[in-house]
Design a protein around this motif. Structure first.
Motif, PDB file in Angstrom:
ATOM      1  N   ALA A 880      26.810 -84.506   0.522  1.00 54.76           N
ATOM      2  CA  ALA A 880      28.181 -84.495   1.035  1.00 54.76           C
ATOM      3  C   ALA A 880      28.761 -83.081   1.013  1.00 54.76           C
ATOM      4  O   ALA A 880      29.423 -82.645   1.962  1.00 54.76           O
ATOM      5  CB  ALA A 880      29.053 -85.442   0.222  1.00 54.76           C
ATOM      6  N   VAL A 881      28.498 -82.358  -0.068  1.00 56.88           N
ATOM      7  CA  VAL A 881      28.976 -80.983  -0.166  1.00 56.88           C
ATOM      8  C   VAL A 881      28.332 -80.113   0.905  1.00 56.88           C
ATOM      9  O   VAL A 881      29.008 -79.355   1.621  1.00 56.88           O
ATOM     10  CB  VAL A 881      28.705 -80.416  -1.569  1.00 56.88           C
ATOM     11  N   LEU A 882      27.031 -80.231   1.043  1.00 57.68           N
ATOM     12  CA  LEU A 882      26.306 -79.413   2.015  1.00 57.68           C
ATOM     13  C   LEU A 882      26.769 -79.725   3.437  1.00 57.68           C
ATOM     14  O   LEU A 882      27.004 -78.814   4.248  1.00 57.68           O
ATOM     15  CB  LEU A 882      24.806 -79.662   1.872  1.00 57.68           C
ATOM     16  N   ASP A 883      26.922 -81.004   3.747  1.00 54.45           N
ATOM     17  CA  ASP A 883      27.361 -81.389   5.091  1.00 54.45           C
ATOM     18  C   ASP A 883      28.782 -80.899   5.378  1.00 54.45           C
ATOM     19  O   ASP A 883      29.097 -80.514   6.514  1.00 54.45           O
ATOM     20  CB  ASP A 883      27.288 -82.903   5.256  1.00 54.45           C
ATOM     21  N   GLY A 887      29.558 -78.403   8.394  1.00 57.13           N
ATOM     22  CA  GLY A 887      30.428 -78.798   9.491  1.00 57.13           C
ATOM     23  C   GLY A 887      31.395 -77.719   9.916  1.00 57.13           C
ATOM     24  O   GLY A 887      31.943 -77.757  11.027  1.00 57.13           O
ATOM     25  N   ILE A 888      31.594 -76.729   9.045  1.00 55.77           N
ATOM     26  CA  ILE A 888      32.520 -75.632   9.361  1.00 55.77           C
ATOM     27  C   ILE A 888      31.771 -74.328   9.619  1.00 55.77           C
ATOM     28  O   ILE A 888      32.097 -73.576  10.537  1.00 55.77           O
ATOM     29  CB  ILE A 888      33.534 -75.450   8.219  1.00 55.77           C
ATOM     30  N   ASP A 889      30.748 -74.075   8.793  1.00 57.13           N
ATOM     31  CA  ASP A 889      30.060 -72.778   8.884  1.00 57.13           C
ATOM     32  C   ASP A 889      28.588 -72.988   8.530  1.00 57.13           C
ATOM     33  O   ASP A 889      28.227 -73.095   7.352  1.00 57.13           O
ATOM     34  CB  ASP A 889      30.712 -71.777   7.928  1.00 57.13           C
ATOM     35  N   GLU A 890      27.718 -73.050   9.530  1.00 58.12           N
ATOM     36  CA  GLU A 890      26.289 -73.314   9.320  1.00 58.12           C
ATOM     37  C   GLU A 890      25.640 -72.243   8.433  1.00 58.12           C
ATOM     38  O   GLU A 890      24.853 -72.551   7.537  1.00 58.12           O
ATOM     39  CB  GLU A 890      25.579 -73.378  10.667  1.00 58.12           C
ATOM     40  N   LEU A 912      31.369 -71.220  -4.708  1.00 59.53           N
ATOM     41  CA  LEU A 912      32.237 -71.296  -3.533  1.00 59.53           C
ATOM     42  C   LEU A 912      33.495 -70.450  -3.705  1.00 59.53           C
ATOM     43  O   LEU A 912      34.477 -70.612  -2.968  1.00 59.53           O
ATOM     44  CB  LEU A 912      32.651 -72.756  -3.290  1.00 59.53           C
ATOM     45  N   ASP A 913      33.464 -69.504  -4.648  1.00 57.55           N
ATOM     46  CA  ASP A 913      34.698 -68.803  -4.986  1.00 57.55           C
ATOM     47  C   ASP A 913      35.233 -67.927  -3.855  1.00 57.55           C
ATOM     48  O   ASP A 913      36.427 -67.625  -3.817  1.00 57.55           O
ATOM     49  CB  ASP A 913      34.515 -67.965  -6.261  1.00 57.55           C
ATOM     50  N   LYS A 914      34.382 -67.526  -2.913  1.00 64.96           N
ATOM     51  CA  LYS A 914      34.858 -66.705  -1.804  1.00 64.96           C
ATOM     52  C   LYS A 914      34.905 -67.489  -0.495  1.00 64.96           C
ATOM     53  O   LYS A 914      35.064 -66.897   0.584  1.00 64.96           O
ATOM     54  CB  LYS A 914      33.961 -65.483  -1.645  1.00 64.96           C
ATOM     55  N   ALA A 915      34.757 -68.785  -0.586  1.00 68.29           N
ATOM     56  CA  ALA A 915      34.787 -69.599   0.625  1.00 68.29           C
ATOM     57  C   ALA A 915      36.213 -69.724   1.159  1.00 68.29           C
ATOM     58  O   ALA A 915      37.172 -69.789   0.383  1.00 68.29           O
ATOM     59  CB  ALA A 915      34.223 -70.983   0.340  1.00 68.29           C
ATOM     60  N   ALA A 921      38.636 -77.245   1.180  1.00 61.93           N
ATOM     61  CA  ALA A 921      39.303 -78.518   1.440  1.00 61.93           C
ATOM     62  C   ALA A 921      38.316 -79.555   1.938  1.00 61.93           C
ATOM     63  O   ALA A 921      38.374 -80.740   1.551  1.00 61.93           O
ATOM     64  CB  ALA A 921      40.428 -78.308   2.453  1.00 61.93           C
ATOM     65  N   ALA A 922      37.381 -79.135   2.778  1.00 61.75           N
ATOM     66  CA  ALA A 922      36.392 -80.071   3.309  1.00 61.75           C
ATOM     67  C   ALA A 922      35.488 -80.592   2.201  1.00 61.75           C
ATOM     68  O   ALA A 922      35.130 -81.775   2.163  1.00 61.75           O
ATOM     69  CB  ALA A 922      35.575 -79.396   4.409  1.00 61.75           C
TER      70      ALA A 922
END
Length: 935
Positions: A880-883, A887-890, A912-915, A921-922
């Motif tokens: 779920a996390v990977l998808d 879905g936003i940034d391959e 994910l600190d710089k995401a 949110a996703a």
């Protein structure tokens, strides 16, 4: 009560294989018993041998029925015998006499071999022939033949046998195999003819890498043959290769194992090997210089065509080329049926894979792998190259005359003709395909010698590959005779290298730095492979033959290690092909090379000590046993911390310490727990190379981490065992990423799509997952101890042990698991079920049922603050996390997948600190949407 109708003795095997000609005067005997009587055990056996119409009987007391010492007078040269057996059970049962097995002593007396090696004096393929008269009725005609090169022999135009690429490859300086065939039925009264085709084969091949490739053996190819004619009146004649033979060029214009074969049918001479052919224009043969190796009857089965496969698809590449897909990466060659004009040339180019729709030839390096057929123009022509072999799935056909029809091309599968003995089955489709790939990889690479790959300009007998794969090989095929033969070359090469086992055997690449330097896990083949043959086949003779070489190897390493007993100097490959190593530096592994080398030093010392004890060499057993203990102590002191960490915090380091028994019980569990952590931290993707891969899952299950082993086994992300399967692989690859996810070939210069080494984990599938392993040599006592894996519904194995068919496995049905076993007569089994229940059983079939619900969990609320270990251990959460990121940034998703280390004590938000906020949110939303229960 005799039970003669309930106990059946199979026809005995004479020697180490089922070939009809025996290379030794005292061949061991083996037989199997078939019966439904429960817990049947042999008390004694009667054996008869019939020779020259006279029958002698011997009795063997006790249960031994595998590789029993020859109990009669030694066989005489060329003697044919019939052997049968009758067994007596401890329960009083007695079988009827078995069918008789026939075998002939294929060896000659020292003064009987009178043939000369003859040839044209050049490297070019050539034909040899002679004629002779058969004046009286023939009782038997035996043909002995060999070559320095590759040859085929015809008697009156008919093949003498069905072997290919004879006599095969051995260390020609000291040893060349002698083929034996009974050709009585091919002779006729009056004039007869012998014809030999001679090509270079391995003898004239250029070995080495890129521009350094060079010939190793000197001189042109040459063949020798001797036909022994035994007449019904008792007289004997011989026909030998000598100066009276004649030669001419063959229609085989060129022949190379690497480059391929070119055949000009216009040069063919119909009937050239028949008695009426006019050879007056042929030239007298020469006697070129050859190695001073006395030919000895082959001890292993020859190479044969074992299967034919049809074209599955005809493809047109983006460049417009015609490519044939045989649906399976195989080793062999293709046969064509074609009609066209004289001089028209059909070209066949071979490769294992397609790259963006075109033939992927870059991994072949200097191997052209190209065959050419120049047509005669005489109607329909059928041709199959005989003097080369290729590793391929795809064949590009160029210049086919007229419309192409796929039924006019078939593939012939080539390998040493060993009997298949083992299989693994599961309903998990990817894992089943993986195991099938392991089998195909073995078939393709067990061709005369155990090779590393069958397609590029290499195909060498790398000792490390064989050392790693030997246990899996011994389960899948009856390879005892094959490996015995290769070990003879290992010993010969080691003898002239002052105890060092070369990296490749035969040792034909002296230009490669370090070929004759001791290298851990490669040189250890001399201790490991004989030990496997003892464990799996009860081959005591190989232990005797190899013991001095085993001790010599350990002594060499002892000198290199010095007083510290830590082998940390010299050339090492370490954990070769660690997936984190750069493509061009495959030896740059996470695991310190000294850890690998010292672990193998200990293992070889221990195996040498055990062998000395088996051979009754008590002083040697104490010496090498003490050495092994001191190496283990040095290993622990240098590489293991008091709290159960390895100085190289890598999966291979932990696996070596656990599986090679280098740590005491008080630290073993701590090491196993840390191994589980580092495997998890890698996202349950493979993080081991050649050395760690065969034992990583075993180390996990030994220390109670079957769940981690299951995740590792069934992983499909790269690197993993199943990633190649998802990419369409039909053999095991050399690299975890031999083909990248975009369909391009790994950029490294060393890439093969048919290497068996990384398939060595199959031994763990057989022994631990399905649960069938030998507790005593040849499975005289069997251990049945299946391991349930959360990701499998079932797993089963069957194995034709030297005593008979054994089976083990399990299957889930809801929360219940049924376990089954089959124990062959004259053996017994120790059964250990997952519940802890233990059973000691005799022969028969058994079923047990236990309750083992699959683990289910109440999923708590997951957020960005959840532990990384919690997320990766939850497949659905991880996906779920990977998808969500994908879905936003391959690209970000791929970087997250590739670089995140899933350590306990760290939160998901850290990698994910710089995401960007939308990504965070996703991820939060994806986690919130997960159901509360997951099973």
């Amino acid at each position: 009560m005799t039970h003669a109708d309930q106990v059946h003795a199979d026809a005995p095997r004479i020697g180490h294989s089922d070939e009809p000609f025996i290379p030794a005067s005292r061949p061991p005997l083996s037989w199997k018993t078939t019966t439904e009587l429960h817990s049947w055990t042999q008390a004694a056996a009667d054996i008869t041998v019939t020779r020259d119409g006279r029958t002698a009987t011997a009795r063997v007391d006790g249960p031994q029925s595998v590789l029993v010492d020859w109990p009669f007078e030694p066989l005489q040269p060329l003697e044919t015998v019939l052997v049968r057996v009758r067994v007596h059970g401890k329960d009083g049962s007695v079988s009827a006499w078995s069918a008789s097995s026939e075998a002939t002593a294929g060896f000659l007396a020292p003064d009987q071999w009178r043939a000369h090696f003859i040839g044209s004096g050049s490297d070019e393929p050539h034909l040899l022939r002679t004629t002779f008269d058969v004046a009286r009725p023939v009782r038997r005609a035996l043909l002995h033949s060999t070559a320095f090169g590759a040859y085929d022999l015809l008697v009156n135009g008919a093949p003498a046998d069905d072997a290919e690429l004879k006599p095969g490859w051995s260390s020609y300086q000291w040893r060349v195999d002698l083929d034996v065939a009974d050709v009585t039925e091919l002779l006729r009264p009056g004039r007869n003819a012998l014809g030999i085709t001679v090509t270079g084969g391995w003898y004239t091949e250029r070995f080495g890498f890129r521009d350094a490739a060079a010939r190793f053996y000197e001189g042109p190819p040459a063949a020798a043959a001797q036909l022994t004619l035994e007449y019904e009146d008792g007289s004997v004649d011989t026909v030998i290769t000598d100066e009276r033979w004649r030669w001419t060029r063959a229609p085989v214009v060129s022949a190379s194992l690497y480059q391929g074969e070119t055949y000009d049918a216009r040069l063919a001479a119909p009937g050239w090997s028949g008695p009426s052919f006019d050879d007056s224009r042929w030239s007298p043969v020469r006697r070129p210089g050859v190695p001073e190796a006395t030919p000895t009857p082959r001890s292993a089965p020859p190479v044969r065509v074992t299967e034919h496969r049809s074209v599955e698809r005809v493809l047109t590449s983006p460049s417009g080329r015609t490519i044939l897909d045989f649906g399976q990466n195989l080793v062999g060659r293709v046969r064509i049926q074609v009609t066209g004009e004289a001089g028209h040339t059909v070209t066949l180019r071979h490769a294992e894979v397609l790259e963006h729709g075109e033939l992927g030839t870059r991994p072949l390096r200097n191997a052209a792998a190209t065959d050419r057929y120049i047509m005669s123009g005489d109607g329909e022509e059928v041709w199959e190259p005989k003097w080369t072999f290729h590793g391929f799935r795809y064949v590009e056909v160029d210049n086919w005359p007229g419309p192409f029809a796929p039924e006019h091309v078939t593939a012939a599968v080539l390998h040493t003709d060993m009997a298949r003995t083992g299989d693994f089955t599961t309903s998990h489709p990817l894992l089943q395909r993986f195991h099938d790939n392991v089998v195909w990889g073995m078939r393709g690479n067990f061709l005369s010698i155990p090779t590393d790959c069958p397609q590029r300009d290499e195909r060498l007998g790398w000792t490390g590959d064989m050392q790693i794969f030997a246990p899996a090989a011994a389960f899948l095929y009856d390879c005892d005779a094959f490996l015995r033969s290769w070990l003879e070359d290992v010993r010969l090469e080691q003898r002239v290298a002052d105890g060092v086992v070369p990296m490749v055997v035969p040792a034909v690449i002296p230009q490669v730095p370090g070929l004759l330097e001791p290298v851990a896990a490669w040189g250890d083949a001399i201790t490991v492979v004989p030990a496997v043959l003892w464990e799996r086949f009860a081959d005591h003779q190989t232990l005797r033959d190899c013991y001095a070489s085993m001790a010599a190897w350990v002594d060499v390493v002892r000198d290199r290690a010095g007083g510290s007993l830590l082998w940390e100097e010299g050339l090492q490959f370490g954990d070769w092909l660690d997936p984190d190593a750069p493509p061009e530096r495959p030896g740059d592994a996470k695991t310190d090379a000294g850890i690998v080398a010292t672990a193998y030093f200990h293992r070889s010392a221990l195996l040498t000590a055990r062998t000395a004890a088996l051979l009754g060499l008590e002083a040697d057993a104490r010496h090498y046993g003490d050495l092994a203990e001191r190496i283990a102590e040095a290993f622990r002191g240098a590489y293991v911390t008091p709290h159960g960490r390895m100085m190289s915090d890598s999966p291979t380091a932990y696996a070596l310490a656990i599986v090679f028994d280098l740590v005491r019980d008080d630290r073993r569990q701590a090491l196993g727990d840390r191994l589980r952590d580092v495997v998890r931290a890698a996202g349950y993707r493979i993080a081991t190379g050649f050395v760690g891969t065969p034992i990583i899952c075993e180390a996990l299950t030994r220390t109670g981490h079957a769940t981690a082993a299951s995740r590792l086994l069934t992983q499909t992300e790269c690197p993993s065992w199943l990633y190649p399967v998802t990419m369409g692989a039909t053999t095991v690859w050399e690299r975890w990423d031999s083909m990248l996810e975009d369909g391009s070939i790994n950029p490294g210069q060393m890439t093969s799509f048919n290497h068996y080494a990384l398939g060595a984990v199959a031994d763990w599938l057989h022994r631990d997952v399905a649960g069938l392993a030998p507790l005593e040599p040849a499975y005289r006592v069997i251990r049945i101890a299946p391991t349930l894996l959360d990701d499998l519904d079932d797993a089963s194995v069957r194995h034709e042990t030297p005593y008979g068919r054994a089976e083990a496995g399990w299957r889930r049905d809801g929360d219940e698991v049924s376990f089954h076993a089959r124990v062959p007569p004259n053996t017994r089994a120790v059964v250990e079920l997952p519940s802890g229940a233990r059973h000691a059983v005799g022969s028969g079939t058994y079923t047990w049922v236990e309750r083992h619900p699959r683990p289910s969990s109440q999923r708590g609320r997951l957020t960005l603050g959840s532990g990384l270990d919690t997320v990766i251990d939850d497949r659905a959460a991880y996906q779920a996390v990977l998808d969500a990121i994908r879905g936003i940034d391959e690209r970000r998703a791929e970087a997250f997948r590739r670089t995140t280390r899933w350590w306990r004590g760290r939160e998901l938000r850290e990698p994910l600190d710089k995401a960007p906020l939308p990504v965070l949110a996703a991820v939060e939303q994806a986690l919130a949407d997960l159901p509360a229960h997951d099973r």
